[in-house]
Motif scaffolding. Structure first.
Motif, PDB file in Angstrom:
ATOM      1  N   GLY A   1      39.752  49.559  44.308  1.00 57.10           N
ATOM      2  CA  GLY A   1      38.762  48.969  43.418  1.00 57.10           C
ATOM      3  C   GLY A   1      37.576  49.870  43.189  1.00 57.10           C
ATOM      4  N   HIS A   2      37.294  50.749  44.073  1.00 59.27           N
ATOM      5  CA  HIS A   2      36.231  51.742  44.026  1.00 59.27           C
ATOM      6  C   HIS A   2      35.123  51.347  44.971  1.00 59.27           C
ATOM      7  CE1 HIS A   2      33.465  54.823  42.594  1.00 59.27           C
ATOM      8  NE2 HIS A   2      34.537  55.411  42.140  1.00 59.27           N
ATOM      9  N   LYS A   3      34.442  52.342  45.475  1.00 59.95           N
ATOM     10  CA  LYS A   3      33.375  52.130  46.444  1.00 59.95           C
ATOM     11  C   LYS A   3      32.185  51.405  45.851  1.00 59.95           C
ATOM     12  CE  LYS A   3      34.052  56.530  47.695  1.00 59.95           C
ATOM     13  NZ  LYS A   3      33.727  57.831  48.175  1.00 59.95           N
ATOM     14  N   ARG A   4      32.043  51.417  44.538  1.00 60.71           N
ATOM     15  CA  ARG A   4      30.858  50.834  43.912  1.00 60.71           C
ATOM     16  C   ARG A   4      30.721  49.342  44.195  1.00 60.71           C
ATOM     17  NH1 ARG A   4      30.442  47.886  39.685  1.00 60.71           N
ATOM     18  NH2 ARG A   4      28.568  48.868  38.919  1.00 60.71           N
ATOM     19  N   SER A   5      31.827  48.670  44.483  1.00 63.00           N
ATOM     20  CA  SER A   5      31.730  47.237  44.747  1.00 63.00           C
ATOM     21  C   SER A   5      30.949  46.957  46.029  1.00 63.00           C
ATOM     22  CB  SER A   5      33.119  46.599  44.816  1.00 63.00           C
ATOM     23  OG  SER A   5      33.874  47.165  45.852  1.00 63.00           O
ATOM     24  N   LEU A   6      30.846  47.937  46.901  1.00 67.17           N
ATOM     25  CA  LEU A   6      30.045  47.771  48.110  1.00 67.17           C
ATOM     26  C   LEU A   6      28.671  48.413  47.989  1.00 67.17           C
ATOM     27  CD1 LEU A   6      32.730  48.427  50.841  1.00 67.17           C
ATOM     28  CD2 LEU A   6      31.741  46.262  50.172  1.00 67.17           C
ATOM     29  N   SER A   7      28.526  49.390  47.107  1.00 65.40           N
ATOM     30  CA  SER A   7      27.263  50.114  47.020  1.00 65.40           C
ATOM     31  C   SER A   7      26.262  49.436  46.102  1.00 65.40           C
ATOM     32  CB  SER A   7      27.507  51.542  46.544  1.00 65.40           C
ATOM     33  OG  SER A   7      27.997  51.544  45.215  1.00 65.40           O
ATOM     34  N   ARG A   8      26.732  48.701  45.136  1.00 62.57           N
ATOM     35  CA  ARG A   8      25.844  48.005  44.194  1.00 62.57           C
ATOM     36  C   ARG A   8      25.552  46.608  44.692  1.00 62.57           C
ATOM     37  NH1 ARG A   8      24.177  51.754  40.350  1.00 62.57           N
ATOM     38  NH2 ARG A   8      25.886  53.196  40.132  1.00 62.57           N
ATOM     39  N   LYS A   9      24.474  46.048  44.174  1.00 64.85           N
ATOM     40  CA  LYS A   9      24.113  44.702  44.584  1.00 64.85           C
ATOM     41  C   LYS A   9      24.036  43.769  43.380  1.00 64.85           C
ATOM     42  CE  LYS A   9      20.567  46.433  46.567  1.00 64.85           C
ATOM     43  NZ  LYS A   9      19.298  46.677  47.217  1.00 64.85           N
ATOM     44  N   THR A  10      24.814  44.052  42.358  1.00 58.77           N
ATOM     45  CA  THR A  10      24.770  43.190  41.186  1.00 58.77           C
ATOM     46  C   THR A  10      25.549  41.907  41.467  1.00 58.77           C
ATOM     47  OG1 THR A  10      26.767  44.130  40.188  1.00 58.77           O
ATOM     48  CG2 THR A  10      24.674  45.196  39.644  1.00 58.77           C
ATOM     49  N   PRO A  11      25.211  40.826  40.782  1.00 59.08           N
ATOM     50  CA  PRO A  11      25.997  39.591  40.942  1.00 59.08           C
ATOM     51  C   PRO A  11      27.480  39.813  40.635  1.00 59.08           C
ATOM     52  CG  PRO A  11      23.960  39.134  39.779  1.00 59.08           C
ATOM     53  CD  PRO A  11      24.055  40.638  39.921  1.00 59.08           C
ATOM     54  N   PHE A  12      27.771  40.697  39.711  1.00 63.13           N
ATOM     55  CA  PHE A  12      29.148  41.045  39.350  1.00 63.13           C
ATOM     56  C   PHE A  12      29.906  41.544  40.581  1.00 63.13           C
ATOM     57  CE2 PHE A  12      31.810  44.681  37.799  1.00 63.13           C
ATOM     58  CZ  PHE A  12      32.806  43.943  37.187  1.00 63.13           C
ATOM     59  N   ASP A  13      29.280  42.416  41.351  1.00 62.31           N
ATOM     60  CA  ASP A  13      29.920  42.974  42.538  1.00 62.31           C
ATOM     61  C   ASP A  13      29.891  41.993  43.710  1.00 62.31           C
ATOM     62  OD1 ASP A  13      30.455  45.461  41.243  1.00 62.31           O
ATOM     63  OD2 ASP A  13      28.352  45.985  41.512  1.00 62.31           O
ATOM     64  N   ALA A  14      28.810  41.243  43.831  1.00 59.48           N
ATOM     65  CA  ALA A  14      28.700  40.258  44.910  1.00 59.48           C
ATOM     66  C   ALA A  14      29.764  39.167  44.750  1.00 59.48           C
ATOM     67  CB  ALA A  14      27.308  39.649  44.931  1.00 59.48           C
ATOM     68  N   ALA A  15      30.037  38.785  43.511  1.00 57.72           N
ATOM     69  CA  ALA A  15      31.051  37.750  43.256  1.00 57.72           C
ATOM     70  C   ALA A  15      32.411  38.195  43.795  1.00 57.72           C
ATOM     71  CB  ALA A  15      31.137  37.437  41.765  1.00 57.72           C
ATOM     72  N   LEU A  16      32.760  39.452  43.556  1.00 60.69           N
ATOM     73  CA  LEU A  16      34.027  39.965  44.073  1.00 60.69           C
ATOM     74  C   LEU A  16      34.063  39.853  45.596  1.00 60.69           C
ATOM     75  CD1 LEU A  16      36.736  41.546  43.957  1.00 60.69           C
ATOM     76  CD2 LEU A  16      35.349  43.602  44.240  1.00 60.69           C
ATOM     77  N   LEU A  17      33.010  40.284  46.247  1.00 59.47           N
ATOM     78  CA  LEU A  17      33.012  40.296  47.706  1.00 59.47           C
ATOM     79  C   LEU A  17      33.096  38.894  48.296  1.00 59.47           C
ATOM     80  CD1 LEU A  17      30.440  43.143  48.336  1.00 59.47           C
ATOM     81  CD2 LEU A  17      32.932  43.256  48.439  1.00 59.47           C
ATOM     82  N   VAL A  18      32.386  37.950  47.708  1.00 53.67           N
ATOM     83  CA  VAL A  18      32.417  36.578  48.227  1.00 53.67           C
ATOM     84  C   VAL A  18      33.801  35.958  48.021  1.00 53.67           C
ATOM     85  CG1 VAL A  18      31.506  34.243  47.858  1.00 53.67           C
ATOM     86  CG2 VAL A  18      29.945  36.193  47.968  1.00 53.67           C
ATOM     87  N   ILE A  19      34.347  36.099  46.831  1.00 51.21           N
ATOM     88  CA  ILE A  19      35.655  35.503  46.544  1.00 51.21           C
ATOM     89  C   ILE A  19      36.745  36.198  47.350  1.00 51.21           C
ATOM     90  CG2 ILE A  19      37.389  35.130  44.748  1.00 51.21           C
ATOM     91  CD1 ILE A  19      35.006  34.807  42.783  1.00 51.21           C
TER      92      ILE A  19
END
Length: 148
Positions: free
Chosen positions: A24-42
């Protein structure tokens, strides 16, 4: 399930999650946007079911992979379409212009005067708002400052 079974499932889910996030790419952990946070929570909610056995193991791992790939597709589309990017990631809001607070925009973004002052000191290294040309609440929720 026994302690060993849950532990083994946890180890497997951990390794698969690390590999999946790399897809998915490292950006999903490095960014703090709701877009990325949603992925991590789900993703956490889905994969926890694989560990505790409340859902089929391999099906749940596959579902997690699909979520990460969907996130990557949305990030790809957002890269090529500014409108889509604004839809899934939001847009920055100006809360200070030429040293003056926009209280309505601060209220909309849940930024108190004290929060702004703290970020002004920590990020812009000043305590004088008149030194600031523009301050924005970025899509990540961070406040950025442009000095005069």
């Amino acid at each position: 399930m026994t302690f060993i079974q849950i532990s083994l499932r946890g180890v497997i889910v951990f390794v698969v999650t690390l590999i999946t996030i790399q897809l998915g790419h490292k950006r999903s952990l490095s960014r703090k946007t709701p877009f990325d946070a949603a992925l991590l929570v789900i993703l956490a909610a889905v994969l926890s079911r694989a560990i505790n056995g409340s859902a089929a193991f391999f099906t749940t791992l596959g579902g997690g992979l699909v979520l990460v790939l969907l996130h990557r597709l949305c990030a790809f589309l957002a890269f090529y379409s500014h409108g889509f990017g604004m839809l899934v990631k939001g847009r920055p809001d100006v809360i200070v212009r030429d040293g003056r607070r926009d209280l309505a925009m601060m209220w909309r973004n849940h930024v108190s005067t004290h929060d702004l002052d703290e970020d002004l000191r920590l990020s812009a290294h000043t305590d004088d708002l008149s030194d600031i040309r523009v301050a924005r609440v970025e899509r990540s929720g961070d406040i950025s400052f442009i000095k005069k």
